[in-house]
Design a protein around this motif. Structure first.
Motif, PDB file in Angstrom:
ATOM      1  N   LEU A  59      44.634  45.923  -4.245  1.00  0.00           N
ATOM      2  CA  LEU A  59      45.678  44.916  -4.412  1.00  0.00           C
ATOM      3  C   LEU A  59      45.750  44.446  -5.864  1.00  0.00           C
ATOM      4  CD1 LEU A  59      47.808  42.969  -3.246  1.00  0.00           C
ATOM      5  CD2 LEU A  59      45.932  41.371  -2.826  1.00  0.00           C
ATOM      6  N   LEU A  60      44.602  44.118  -6.441  1.00  0.00           N
ATOM      7  CA  LEU A  60      44.576  43.674  -7.840  1.00  0.00           C
ATOM      8  C   LEU A  60      45.060  44.770  -8.775  1.00  0.00           C
ATOM      9  CD1 LEU A  60      41.231  41.664  -7.906  1.00  0.00           C
ATOM     10  CD2 LEU A  60      43.567  40.753  -7.966  1.00  0.00           C
TER      11      LEU A  60
ATOM     12  N   SER B  18      48.877  46.327 -12.795  1.00  0.00           N
ATOM     13  CA  SER B  18      48.944  47.717 -13.228  1.00  0.00           C
ATOM     14  C   SER B  18      49.215  47.794 -14.735  1.00  0.00           C
ATOM     15  CB  SER B  18      50.052  48.434 -12.460  1.00  0.00           C
ATOM     16  OG  SER B  18      50.088  49.783 -12.784  1.00  0.00           O
ATOM     17  N   PRO B  19      48.482  48.660 -15.455  1.00  0.00           N
ATOM     18  CA  PRO B  19      48.686  48.738 -16.907  1.00  0.00           C
ATOM     19  C   PRO B  19      50.012  49.408 -17.260  1.00  0.00           C
ATOM     20  CG  PRO B  19      47.099  50.386 -16.207  1.00  0.00           C
ATOM     21  CD  PRO B  19      47.423  49.554 -15.003  1.00  0.00           C
ATOM     22  N   LYS B  20      50.484  49.113 -18.444  1.00  0.00           N
ATOM     23  CA  LYS B  20      51.711  49.713 -18.951  1.00  0.00           C
ATOM     24  C   LYS B  20      51.388  51.100 -19.521  1.00  0.00           C
ATOM     25  CE  LYS B  20      55.757  48.287 -21.384  1.00  0.00           C
ATOM     26  NZ  LYS B  20      56.438  47.170 -21.986  1.00  0.00           N
TER      27      LYS B  20
ATOM     28  N   CYS C  31      36.594  54.764  -9.733  1.00  0.00           N
ATOM     29  CA  CYS C  31      37.753  55.657  -9.639  1.00  0.00           C
ATOM     30  C   CYS C  31      39.022  54.906 -10.040  1.00  0.00           C
ATOM     31  CB  CYS C  31      37.883  56.211  -8.224  1.00  0.00           C
ATOM     32  SG  CYS C  31      36.468  57.198  -7.710  1.00  0.00           S
ATOM     33  N   VAL C  32      39.132  53.661  -9.614  1.00  0.00           N
ATOM     34  CA  VAL C  32      40.270  52.828 -10.002  1.00  0.00           C
ATOM     35  C   VAL C  32      40.284  52.670 -11.525  1.00  0.00           C
ATOM     36  CG1 VAL C  32      41.255  50.497  -9.877  1.00  0.00           C
ATOM     37  CG2 VAL C  32      40.414  51.617  -7.794  1.00  0.00           C
TER      38      VAL C  32
ATOM     39  N   ALA D 202      43.043  53.974 -16.563  1.00  0.00           N
ATOM     40  CA  ALA D 202      43.037  54.546 -17.915  1.00  0.00           C
ATOM     41  C   ALA D 202      44.046  55.698 -17.996  1.00  0.00           C
ATOM     42  CB  ALA D 202      41.640  55.035 -18.278  1.00  0.00           C
ATOM     43  N   ALA D 203      44.109  56.518 -16.959  1.00  0.00           N
ATOM     44  CA  ALA D 203      45.070  57.621 -16.937  1.00  0.00           C
ATOM     45  C   ALA D 203      46.502  57.090 -16.931  1.00  0.00           C
ATOM     46  CB  ALA D 203      44.820  58.511 -15.728  1.00  0.00           C
TER      47      ALA D 203
END
Length: 119
Positions: free
Chosen positions: A14-15, A20-22, A52-53, A58-59
């Motif tokens: 959820l977090l 979520s990163p740009k 894994c998150v 990072a990906a």
């Protein structure tokens, strides 16, 4: 213990969705080259594993649409153990141009590799 893991896993997901990163932006030709290189890379993972998150975030930040495989599925788990030698995630399977395969464990090592190769 399973209940705690289940609850914490759902909170982590959820977090991750909320914060979520740009993604990094590339021109279409550069992004196409990156996606072509990524065809030789696979991430073995568990959906709610915090490490894994971390790798998936990072990906996403690097705009890398990684192919992911759920290591809980028996066929993927067997491939991970047969190739990498252990049932540990995250694990990045990297196939070199010469056909040699490298299995990379540890989220920090995977992120450093992705940043060095694709940033």
């Amino acid at each position: 213990m399973k209940v705690i893991r289940l609850v914490l896993g759902k909170i982590i997901l959820l977090l991750n969705a909320v914060f979520s990163p740009k993604s990094q932006q590339r021109d279409s030709d550069a992004q196409q080259r990156v996606e072509q290189e990524l065809q030789a890379i696979t991430l073995y993972q568990f959906e709610s594993c915090p490490f894994c998150v971390k790798v998936r975030r990072a990906a996403k930040r690097l705009n890398l649409p990684l192919q992911t495989l759920d290591a809980k599925q028996p066929d993927h788990e067997q491939a991970l153990i047969a190739g990498g030698g252990k049932r540990k995630v995250p694990c990045l399977r990297i196939e070199q141009d010469n056909g040699e395969v490298t299995w990379m464990y540890e989220s920090n090592d995977i992120i450093a590799y992705l940043e060095q190769r694709f940033a």
